[in-house]
Design a protein around this motif. Structure first.
Motif, short mmCIF file in Angstrom:
data_model
loop_
_atom_site.label_atom_id
_atom_site.label_comp_id
_atom_site.label_asym_id
_atom_site.label_seq_id
_atom_site.Cartn_x
_atom_site.Cartn_y
_atom_site.Cartn_z
N ARG A 69 -16.15 87.29 -8.60
CA ARG A 69 -14.74 87.15 -8.16
C ARG A 69 -14.51 87.72 -6.77
O ARG A 69 -13.46 87.57 -6.19
CB ARG A 69 -13.83 87.90 -9.14
N THR A 134 -4.31 87.44 -0.40
CA THR A 134 -5.18 88.59 -0.70
C THR A 134 -6.26 88.27 -1.73
O THR A 134 -7.16 89.07 -1.95
CB THR A 134 -4.34 89.78 -1.21
N VAL A 137 -9.63 83.04 -2.49
CA VAL A 137 -9.45 81.79 -1.73
C VAL A 137 -8.73 82.07 -0.40
O VAL A 137 -9.14 81.59 0.66
CB VAL A 137 -8.67 80.74 -2.56
N ARG A 157 2.23 90.77 -1.77
CA ARG A 157 3.47 91.43 -2.20
C ARG A 157 3.56 92.85 -1.67
O ARG A 157 4.65 93.35 -1.42
CB ARG A 157 3.57 91.39 -3.73
N LYS A 161 -1.87 96.57 0.42
CA LYS A 161 -2.99 95.77 -0.10
C LYS A 161 -3.38 94.69 0.92
O LYS A 161 -4.56 94.48 1.20
CB LYS A 161 -2.60 95.14 -1.43
N GLY A 202 -1.88 81.65 -3.44
CA GLY A 202 -1.57 82.65 -4.46
C GLY A 202 -2.08 82.24 -5.82
O GLY A 202 -2.65 81.15 -6.01
N ALA A 203 -1.87 83.13 -6.79
CA ALA A 203 -2.29 82.87 -8.17
C ALA A 203 -1.63 81.59 -8.67
O ALA A 203 -0.58 81.17 -8.19
CB ALA A 203 -1.89 84.06 -9.03
#
Ligand SMILES: NC(=O)c1ccc[n+]([C@@H]2O[C@H](COP(=O)([O-])OP(=O)(O)OC[C@H]3O[C@@H](n4cnc5c(N)ncnc54)[C@H](OP(=O)(O)O)[C@@H]3O)[C@@H](O)[C@H]2O)c1
Length: 301
Positions: A69, A134, A137, A157, A161, A202-203
């Motif tokens: 990951r 972040t 991808v 967000r 981070k 994003g996710a």
């Protein structure tokens, strides 16, 4: 007896990606053997165990795939694998953690193609916002675009981070030759005033660029979304769109959707898995090679 093509598939995760197994076997690897929960420090041992049991002819039919990951970790594992070879005992290695290298390559290649054909422009000097950038991808896309000369800002967000990730992308992947900036989600509207290109990375299933934000992006040219799970990451961009006008854009921005990008990702991954099978020399493949083959594919479409 002819030796079969064996791909040793290493992941630091609990499971190997079934997507990657299918891709490997469909590309012609006869056996795709999973090694799961692998510690990066175990790479040397695994590589050397794989190379010494086959002669030169057999080694051409042996390869290593690195999943997991983490982008930086996968690049480190790729370097370690390369350094663990004992020529002439050497095999090809391909890193594509979480499919991120080939997905990012597909997205950036698709954006570059639309920029060229619809605006007569390149990525050089463009302001890019990588929303949700972040993750793996977003990180890979940021690095590929920055290496092509774009000014990329990774948005998350939490600013802290995003800053941490941007730092790793600039100094680890980019080896200090690129500078990726960071920003917080809360300042997205402000950044969009000077943004030329948006990557929505994003996710899955989260809208990152709303209709309102699109309306207030006066110089937006292209917005690309990798999220195939509804709702779309970019309001009004359908998964199949490939350079279609985004409804409500005051700047005439064009959208690229997740399935259009997924097709290029698929071609890039297939192409690299095939190159490993066919090459006489060992290859060490990662996001830069993925971008090369993805660009070739979109330019020949
Ligand atoms: N089209 C294709 O072929 C293809 C292939 C592979 C993956 N994908 C898609 O590509 C996308 C990115 O994959 P990935 O693995 O890099 O993603 P990821 O790591 O799961 O998520 C990326 C970032 O999204 C942000 N995020 C997470 N939950 C959020 C929420 N509730 N609201 C707002 N932001 C949130 C996080 O950033 P912060 O915590 O910093 O905010 C996270 O780092 C996914 O949608 C995935 O499904 C597409």
């Amino acid at each position: 007896m002819e030796k079969p093509f064996i791909l040793h598939m290493i992941t630091t995760a609990k499971n190997l990606s079934p997507f990657d197994v299918n891709m490997a076997m469909d590309a012609g690897w006869v056996s795709a053997v999973p090694y799961i929960n692998v510690e990066p420090s175990e790479v040397r041992g695994l590589v050397q165990d794989a190379i010494f049991s086959r002669g030169p002819k057999g080694l051409k039919k042996t390869g290593i795939f690195i999943g997991g990951r983490e982008t930086k970790q996968a690049m480190d594992m790729l370097k370690l694998a390369k350094n663990s070879m004992v020529p002439p005992f050497e095999v090809s290695v391909f890193a594509d953690p979480s499919g991120a290298f080939t997905t990012a390559a597909g997205m950036v290649a698709a954006v570059a193609k639309v920029l060229k054909t619809e605006f007569g422009e390149t990525l050089k000097g463009k302001n890019i916002l990588a929303l949700g950038g972040t993750g793996p991808v977003g990180q890979a896309a940021a690095v590929i675009a920055a290496q092509a000369g774009a000014k990329v800002r990774i948005i998350g967000r939490q600013l802290s981070k995003a800053e941490r990730v941007a730092e790793v992308c600039s100094h680890e992947f980019g080896e200090g030759e690129i500078e990726i900036l960071a920003g917080a989600d809360a300042d997205k509207a402000e950044y969009l005033k000077t943004t030329d290109i948006v990557f929505a990375t994003g996710a899955a299933g989260i809208e990152l660029l709303s209709e309102q934000l699109i309306k207030n992006a006066p110089q937006l040219k292209v917005a690309a979304d990798v999220n195939a799970v509804p709702p779309a990451g970019i309001a009004g961009v359908d998964a199949f769109d490939n350079g279609k006008a985004i409804p409500g854009s005051t700047s005439g921005a064009l959208g690229i959707g997740a399935l259009a990008i997924g097709n290029i990702k698929y071609q890039a991954q297939k192409s690299l898995l095939t190159k490993m099978l066919e090459s006489d020399e060992p290859l060490y493949l990662h996001f830069e090679h993925a971008y090369e083959v993805a660009s070739e594919f979109v330019n020949n479409e």
